[in-house]
Design a protein around this motif. Structure first.
Motif, mmCIF file in Angstrom:
data_model
loop_
_atom_site.group_PDB
_atom_site.id
_atom_site.type_symbol
_atom_site.label_atom_id
_atom_site.label_comp_id
_atom_site.label_asym_id
_atom_site.label_seq_id
_atom_site.Cartn_x
_atom_site.Cartn_y
_atom_site.Cartn_z
ATOM 1 N N ARG A 37 6.318 -5.873 -12.164
ATOM 2 C CA ARG A 37 6.423 -5.210 -11.367
ATOM 3 C C ARG A 37 7.638 -3.863 -11.898
ATOM 4 N NH1 ARG A 37 9.018 -3.409 -6.753
ATOM 5 N NH2 ARG A 37 8.340 -1.406 -5.895
ATOM 6 N N ASN B 201 5.639 -11.761 -11.126
ATOM 7 C CA ASN B 201 5.135 -10.548 -11.179
ATOM 8 C C ASN B 201 5.346 -9.695 -10.593
ATOM 9 O OD1 ASN B 201 1.468 -9.857 -11.130
ATOM 10 N ND2 ASN B 201 2.707 -12.585 -10.865
ATOM 11 N N GLU C 216 -1.374 4.189 -17.588
ATOM 12 C CA GLU C 216 -0.744 4.410 -16.173
ATOM 13 C C GLU C 216 0.791 4.928 -16.533
ATOM 14 O OE1 GLU C 216 -1.754 4.785 -13.434
ATOM 15 O OE2 GLU C 216 -3.482 3.191 -12.823
ATOM 16 N N LEU D 259 4.057 0.965 -8.913
ATOM 17 C CA LEU D 259 2.730 0.042 -8.015
ATOM 18 C C LEU D 259 3.885 -0.844 -6.548
ATOM 19 C CD1 LEU D 259 1.792 -2.477 -11.188
ATOM 20 C CD2 LEU D 259 0.846 -0.663 -9.819
ATOM 21 N N THR D 260 3.395 -1.097 -5.892
ATOM 22 C CA THR D 260 3.823 -2.094 -5.015
ATOM 23 C C THR D 260 3.672 -3.176 -5.511
ATOM 24 O OG1 THR D 260 1.547 -2.204 -3.629
ATOM 25 C CG2 THR D 260 3.433 -0.628 -3.283
ATOM 26 N N GLN D 261 4.255 -4.661 -4.845
ATOM 27 C CA GLN D 261 4.230 -5.433 -5.395
ATOM 28 C C GLN D 261 2.753 -6.270 -5.012
ATOM 29 O OE1 GLN D 261 6.679 -7.331 -6.963
ATOM 30 N NE2 GLN D 261 4.875 -8.914 -7.103
ATOM 31 N N ALA D 262 2.345 -5.875 -3.873
ATOM 32 C CA ALA D 262 1.003 -6.103 -3.245
ATOM 33 C C ALA D 262 -0.344 -5.470 -4.617
ATOM 34 C CB ALA D 262 0.098 -5.416 -2.089
ATOM 35 N N GLU D 263 -0.344 -4.233 -4.813
ATOM 36 C CA GLU D 263 -0.850 -3.551 -5.829
ATOM 37 C C GLU D 263 -0.621 -4.496 -7.203
ATOM 38 O OE1 GLU D 263 -0.607 1.166 -4.343
ATOM 39 O OE2 GLU D 263 0.756 0.583 -6.326
ATOM 40 N N CYS D 264 0.455 -4.945 -7.513
ATOM 41 C CA CYS D 264 0.971 -5.733 -8.684
ATOM 42 C C CYS D 264 0.173 -6.979 -8.929
ATOM 43 C CB CYS D 264 2.249 -5.649 -9.275
ATOM 44 S SG CYS D 264 2.998 -6.784 -10.607
ATOM 45 N N GLN E 165 -2.713 -7.625 -6.787
ATOM 46 C CA GLN E 165 -3.830 -7.263 -6.974
ATOM 47 C C GLN E 165 -4.367 -7.549 -8.688
ATOM 48 O OE1 GLN E 165 -5.688 -4.292 -4.976
ATOM 49 N NE2 GLN E 165 -7.295 -5.086 -4.709
ATOM 50 N N ILE E 166 -3.619 -6.818 -9.115
ATOM 51 C CA ILE E 166 -3.966 -6.215 -10.150
ATOM 52 C C ILE E 166 -3.705 -7.063 -11.751
ATOM 53 C CG2 ILE E 166 -3.839 -5.433 -13.054
ATOM 54 C CD1 ILE E 166 -3.046 -3.085 -10.954
ATOM 55 N N TRP F 18 4.933 3.331 -14.415
ATOM 56 C CA TRP F 18 3.571 3.314 -13.602
ATOM 57 C C TRP F 18 3.946 2.434 -12.242
ATOM 58 C CZ3 TRP F 18 -0.040 -1.048 -14.876
ATOM 59 C CH2 TRP F 18 -1.720 -1.070 -14.126
#
Length: 220
Positions: free
Chosen positions: A25, A21, A59, A35-40, A42-43, A33
């Motif tokens: 990212r 991930n 995106e 993205l934070t690591q946490a968002e990546c 989660q998705i 796009w």
């Protein structure tokens, strides 16, 4: 307790999720796009990247091409080859489980099969699984559909209802449950909230727990 055990790979047998991930990212950020690591995480955790094609295109504003995916795979694999490790206790746990169910184990992943085989080989787990490695990429539907677990159970000649599935994500747990298997949720960090509201039979936090549960009959 079970006639066969079906393991997910990423996040269960190998500590690959932060690596994969992290690279994903990077390439998504480069494509536009942010993205934070946490968002990546989660998705994409528990999902095949190609299954998020529509969202990636929306995106980034760019077409999702096989060339882009190939470049991601190449960068991902290079990072995995440099950094990948087994989940703590996984090799010992798989050895015990393999012995207790007379070799009826399989690895059933949503990732591409080449990656799964490479990872298992890197950490010394491939001899336990042999050719019993299954990828959602090779089937009509990937997780959360049950196809990959149904294929693994059929190959082993075991009723899915007599199989244990070991998963670390809600997406994977949904696939195991849809196949009719018993699911144990592996949550090495946190409290297993990923499985809230799901009828997983057990949540455990270290592979030593899995090893102990299967080793116990040997002492009897």
């Amino acid at each position: 307790m079970f006639d066969a055990v079906l393991f997910d790979c990423d996040g269960v047998l190998v500590d690959s999720e932060p690596i994969t991930n992290g690279v994903l990212r990077e390439v998504l950020n480069e494509s536009g796009w942010a993205l934070t690591q946490a968002e990546c995480m989660q998705i994409f955790i528990g999902k095949a990247v190609r299954d998020e094609r529509a969202r990636i295109e929306a995106e980034t504003g760019k077409p999702f091409t096989e060339a882009w995916l190939k470049a991601f795979y190449e960068r991902r694999n290079a990072r995995l080859l440099a950094e990948l490790k087994a989940m703590q206790g996984a090799v010992d746990a798989v050895s015990v489980v393999h012995r207790q169910v007379a070799g009826r184990i399989a690895c059933a992943s949503g990732a591409d099969r080449a990656k799964v085989v490479m990872q298992l080989d890197m950490v010394g787990l491939l001899p336990y699984f042999g050719e019993r490695v299954f990828s959602g990429h090779d089937l009509p539907r990937s997780k959360p559909a049950p196809d990959v677990y149904l294929a693994a159970a059929a190959h082993l000649g075991v009723d899915p209802a007599r199989c244990l599935v070991v998963e670390d994500t809600a997406t994977g747990a949904q696939a195991g449950l849809a196949a009719g298997a018993t699911v144990w949720g592996y949550c090495p960090e946190g409290h297993g909230r990923a499985f809230d509201g799901m009828p997983v039979a057990r949540v455990f936090h270290h592979m030593d727990e899995l090893r102990s549960l299967f080793a116990a009959p040997l002492a009897g």
